[in-house]
Design a protein around this motif. Sequence first.
Motif, short mmCIF file in Angstrom:
data_model
loop_
_atom_site.label_atom_id
_atom_site.label_comp_id
_atom_site.label_asym_id
_atom_site.label_seq_id
_atom_site.Cartn_x
_atom_site.Cartn_y
_atom_site.Cartn_z
N MET A 15 0.87 -1.17 0.00
CA MET A 15 0.00 0.00 0.00
C MET A 15 0.91 1.22 0.00
O MET A 15 1.71 1.39 0.92
N ALA A 16 0.79 2.04 -1.04
CA ALA A 16 1.73 3.15 -1.18
C ALA A 16 1.09 4.34 -1.88
O ALA A 16 0.19 4.18 -2.70
N THR A 17 1.60 5.52 -1.56
CA THR A 17 1.12 6.73 -2.22
C THR A 17 1.84 6.94 -3.55
O THR A 17 1.26 7.49 -4.48
N ILE A 18 3.07 6.52 -3.64
CA ILE A 18 3.84 6.66 -4.87
C ILE A 18 3.99 5.27 -5.48
O ILE A 18 4.92 4.54 -5.17
N THR A 19 3.06 4.93 -6.32
CA THR A 19 2.99 3.56 -6.85
C THR A 19 4.13 3.24 -7.80
O THR A 19 4.48 2.07 -7.97
N THR A 20 4.74 4.24 -8.40
CA THR A 20 5.87 3.97 -9.30
C THR A 20 7.04 3.37 -8.53
O THR A 20 7.77 2.54 -9.07
N ILE A 21 7.20 3.76 -7.27
CA ILE A 21 8.26 3.17 -6.44
C ILE A 21 7.92 1.71 -6.16
O ILE A 21 8.79 0.84 -6.23
N SER A 22 6.66 1.44 -5.88
CA SER A 22 6.24 0.05 -5.64
C SER A 22 6.54 -0.81 -6.85
O SER A 22 7.03 -1.94 -6.71
N GLN A 23 6.26 -0.29 -8.03
CA GLN A 23 6.54 -1.04 -9.25
C GLN A 23 8.03 -1.24 -9.43
O GLN A 23 8.47 -2.31 -9.83
N PRO A 37 1.78 11.87 4.16
CA PRO A 37 1.73 11.93 5.63
C PRO A 37 0.62 11.07 6.24
O PRO A 37 0.68 10.71 7.41
N HIS A 38 -0.39 10.72 5.45
CA HIS A 38 -1.51 9.90 5.95
C HIS A 38 -1.90 8.90 4.88
O HIS A 38 -2.92 9.05 4.23
N PRO A 39 -1.10 7.84 4.69
CA PRO A 39 -1.36 6.93 3.58
C PRO A 39 -2.71 6.22 3.63
O PRO A 39 -3.32 6.00 2.61
N VAL A 40 -3.17 5.85 4.80
CA VAL A 40 -4.44 5.12 4.88
C VAL A 40 -5.48 5.89 5.68
O VAL A 40 -6.26 5.32 6.43
N GLY A 41 -5.51 7.17 5.48
CA GLY A 41 -6.50 7.99 6.18
C GLY A 41 -6.46 9.42 5.68
O GLY A 41 -5.63 9.78 4.87
N ASN A 42 -7.39 10.20 6.18
CA ASN A 42 -7.46 11.62 5.84
C ASN A 42 -8.03 12.34 7.05
O ASN A 42 -9.25 12.41 7.22
N PRO A 43 -7.16 12.88 7.91
CA PRO A 43 -7.64 13.49 9.15
C PRO A 43 -8.53 14.72 8.95
O PRO A 43 -9.20 15.14 9.88
N SER A 44 -8.59 15.26 7.75
CA SER A 44 -9.47 16.41 7.53
C SER A 44 -10.92 15.99 7.32
O SER A 44 -11.81 16.84 7.32
N LEU A 45 -11.16 14.70 7.13
CA LEU A 45 -12.54 14.20 6.98
C LEU A 45 -13.20 14.04 8.35
O LEU A 45 -12.50 13.81 9.34
N PRO A 46 -14.50 14.10 8.39
CA PRO A 46 -15.20 13.76 9.64
C PRO A 46 -14.87 12.30 10.02
O PRO A 46 -14.59 11.48 9.15
N LEU A 57 -9.90 0.98 1.95
CA LEU A 57 -8.51 0.68 1.58
C LEU A 57 -8.07 -0.69 2.08
O LEU A 57 -7.44 -1.46 1.36
N VAL A 58 -8.43 -1.02 3.31
CA VAL A 58 -8.07 -2.33 3.86
C VAL A 58 -8.79 -3.44 3.11
O VAL A 58 -8.21 -4.47 2.78
N LYS A 59 -10.05 -3.22 2.77
CA LYS A 59 -10.82 -4.21 2.00
C LYS A 59 -10.17 -4.43 0.64
O LYS A 59 -10.04 -5.56 0.17
N LYS A 60 -9.75 -3.34 0.01
CA LYS A 60 -9.09 -3.45 -1.29
C LYS A 60 -7.79 -4.26 -1.17
O LYS A 60 -7.49 -5.10 -2.01
N ALA A 61 -7.05 -4.03 -0.09
CA ALA A 61 -5.81 -4.78 0.13
C ALA A 61 -6.11 -6.26 0.37
O ALA A 61 -5.41 -7.14 -0.16
N LEU A 62 -7.14 -6.56 1.14
CA LEU A 62 -7.50 -7.95 1.38
C LEU A 62 -7.96 -8.63 0.09
O LEU A 62 -7.63 -9.80 -0.15
N ASP A 63 -8.70 -7.93 -0.73
CA ASP A 63 -9.11 -8.48 -2.02
C ASP A 63 -7.89 -8.73 -2.91
O ASP A 63 -7.82 -9.75 -3.61
N ALA A 64 -6.94 -7.82 -2.87
CA ALA A 64 -5.71 -7.98 -3.66
C ALA A 64 -4.93 -9.21 -3.21
O ALA A 64 -4.36 -9.93 -4.03
N LEU A 65 -4.92 -9.47 -1.90
CA LEU A 65 -4.22 -10.65 -1.39
C LEU A 65 -4.80 -11.94 -1.95
O LEU A 65 -4.08 -12.93 -2.13
#
Length: 76
Positions: A15-23, A37-46, A57-65
Amino acid sequence: MVKEIERYGLPIVHMATITTISQSVGANRIVPTVAIPHPVGNPSLPHEEEMDLRRKLVKKALDALQTEVSEPTQFE
């Protein structure tokens, strides 16, 4: 490190913000995330919206697994 763990038969999701590095490091399952600064969240949201974002995001990762891949694959 992702590639080495997969050589032992353990599927990994990067799980990464810069996917080109992952590749470039050879991750097979890549889930794009929100921001550096917040890869799996957004503190500005309610609170409830942020928790929903995190769950998605976690569900997407579990599906990818559970998905068989033979080359680097990005799960949008």
